[in-house]
Design a protein around this motif. Sequence first.
Motif, mmCIF file in Angstrom:
data_model
loop_
_atom_site.group_PDB
_atom_site.id
_atom_site.type_symbol
_atom_site.label_atom_id
_atom_site.label_comp_id
_atom_site.label_asym_id
_atom_site.label_seq_id
_atom_site.Cartn_x
_atom_site.Cartn_y
_atom_site.Cartn_z
ATOM 1 N N GLU A 1 0.843 -1.070 0.192
ATOM 2 C CA GLU A 1 0.122 0.007 0.157
ATOM 3 C C GLU A 1 0.880 1.207 0.164
ATOM 4 O O GLU A 1 0.770 2.348 -0.745
ATOM 5 C CB GLU A 1 -0.645 0.450 1.247
ATOM 6 C CG GLU A 1 -2.021 1.023 1.222
ATOM 7 C CD GLU A 1 -3.254 1.428 2.719
ATOM 8 O OE1 GLU A 1 -3.775 2.218 2.336
ATOM 9 O OE2 GLU A 1 -2.508 -0.014 3.257
ATOM 10 N N ARG A 2 2.144 1.191 0.545
ATOM 11 C CA ARG A 2 3.176 2.423 0.886
ATOM 12 C C ARG A 2 3.583 2.625 -0.177
ATOM 13 O O ARG A 2 3.389 3.596 -1.215
ATOM 14 C CB ARG A 2 3.841 1.885 1.861
ATOM 15 C CG ARG A 2 5.152 3.243 2.115
ATOM 16 C CD ARG A 2 5.981 3.045 3.207
ATOM 17 N NE ARG A 2 7.084 2.364 3.028
ATOM 18 C CZ ARG A 2 7.706 2.441 2.895
ATOM 19 N NH1 ARG A 2 7.800 3.841 2.194
ATOM 20 N NH2 ARG A 2 8.928 1.805 2.208
ATOM 21 N N ARG A 3 3.939 1.556 -1.377
ATOM 22 C CA ARG A 3 4.585 1.759 -2.344
ATOM 23 C C ARG A 3 3.832 1.810 -3.277
ATOM 24 O O ARG A 3 4.148 2.038 -5.072
ATOM 25 C CB ARG A 3 5.507 0.120 -3.077
ATOM 26 C CG ARG A 3 6.346 0.396 -1.760
ATOM 27 C CD ARG A 3 7.677 -0.939 -2.224
ATOM 28 N NE ARG A 3 8.365 -1.499 -1.342
ATOM 29 C CZ ARG A 3 9.212 -2.600 -1.790
ATOM 30 N NH1 ARG A 3 9.534 -2.718 -2.988
ATOM 31 N NH2 ARG A 3 9.394 -2.977 -0.547
ATOM 32 N N SER A 4 2.416 1.383 -3.291
ATOM 33 C CA SER A 4 1.432 2.428 -4.989
ATOM 34 C C SER A 4 0.677 3.380 -4.366
ATOM 35 O O SER A 4 -0.076 3.598 -5.741
ATOM 36 C CB SER A 4 0.174 1.454 -4.484
ATOM 37 O OG SER A 4 -0.313 1.729 -2.968
ATOM 38 N N VAL A 5 1.609 4.168 -3.796
ATOM 39 C CA VAL A 5 0.724 6.004 -4.034
ATOM 40 C C VAL A 5 2.210 6.546 -5.167
ATOM 41 O O VAL A 5 3.064 6.626 -4.466
ATOM 42 C CB VAL A 5 1.440 6.789 -2.714
ATOM 43 C CG1 VAL A 5 0.386 8.059 -2.937
ATOM 44 C CG2 VAL A 5 0.615 5.708 -1.768
ATOM 45 N N LEU B 1 5.390 10.088 -4.543
ATOM 46 C CA LEU B 1 6.340 9.624 -3.638
ATOM 47 C C LEU B 1 7.664 9.057 -3.970
ATOM 48 O O LEU B 1 7.612 8.262 -4.965
ATOM 49 C CB LEU B 1 5.997 8.292 -1.929
ATOM 50 C CG LEU B 1 4.329 9.265 -1.720
ATOM 51 C CD1 LEU B 1 3.978 8.536 -0.843
ATOM 52 C CD2 LEU B 1 4.495 10.207 -1.014
ATOM 53 N N TYR C 1 7.273 5.090 -4.372
ATOM 54 C CA TYR C 1 6.564 4.633 -5.647
ATOM 55 C C TYR C 1 6.670 3.220 -6.053
ATOM 56 O O TYR C 1 8.356 3.812 -6.693
ATOM 57 C CB TYR C 1 6.067 5.695 -5.917
ATOM 58 C CG TYR C 1 4.991 5.339 -7.214
ATOM 59 C CD1 TYR C 1 3.517 4.598 -7.553
ATOM 60 C CD2 TYR C 1 4.909 5.136 -8.455
ATOM 61 C CE1 TYR C 1 2.686 4.351 -7.693
ATOM 62 C CE2 TYR C 1 4.254 5.343 -9.589
ATOM 63 C CZ TYR C 1 3.286 4.833 -9.580
ATOM 64 O OH TYR C 1 2.330 3.821 -10.268
ATOM 65 N N ALA D 1 0.672 -0.897 -7.011
ATOM 66 C CA ALA D 1 -0.263 -0.027 -8.303
ATOM 67 C C ALA D 1 -0.898 -1.096 -8.796
ATOM 68 O O ALA D 1 -1.725 -1.503 -9.129
ATOM 69 C CB ALA D 1 -0.339 1.325 -8.220
#
Length: 237
Positions: free
Chosen positions: A39-43, A46, A49, A54
């Motif tokens: 979830e943190r990497r799907s934004v 950032l 990312y 995603a």
Amino acid sequence: WLLRNVDGIDAVVIDPRITKSSHILKSIQYLRDHPDEAERRSVPGLQTYQPLAALLPRLEGKAEESDFASPRHMRILVDSDLVEAIRCYRRDHTDDDKFDRWNQYWQSATRRGQEATPLGHKEDDEADDNRTGAQIKIAQEALETILSAKLVVGFHPDQATDAGIDLAKELDIPYCVVPCCVFPSEFPNRRLADGSRVRCYSELIQYLQERHAPSIRTESLNFHFTDTAKNLVLFSP
């Protein structure tokens, strides 16, 4: 691989190296095992990312390695010889021997592709193209596949940058290229409008823009630009 498994597009890889999907499969499994990290990497936007994170929801239902498909693959170089072979075949409407010439090119190109070791690449037991089942080895299939292409995509295509664009223009189809390495010693004939040689990344971008003006377009992809992750995409409308 992502075009094939996420978007369902019949993407075809042209690269002398045998394709490897093990690193993508490992990344998918890691993200699935660590949903908070995914979830943190799907934004977008950032520094953390990761586009693959995603895309995870679009890979639902595919759990085993056998659920994923390898794209078809030609083990040849994308170079001026390929562009010229396609040009000769398409433009010679009267010569009955034109397929024989294509076949001669194909035999030579596949041999050179298997002998090539780009950037010191070394094949191993994990490189398999699903145990070679996805490889295009027949000249007729290769020709039909190239002639029916709808788009040429090059993501950090290295030495294939120029030829990839030239191939798309010869086929009269769109292209989308994200250049990276320059290889100035291998392309001494690249020149900017002022006559100077192309030696660095910014000059490569300028060279491509000048060479393919006025139709070429430029945008930035939605991930952070680094020395090893160039994100500038050049494309035709």
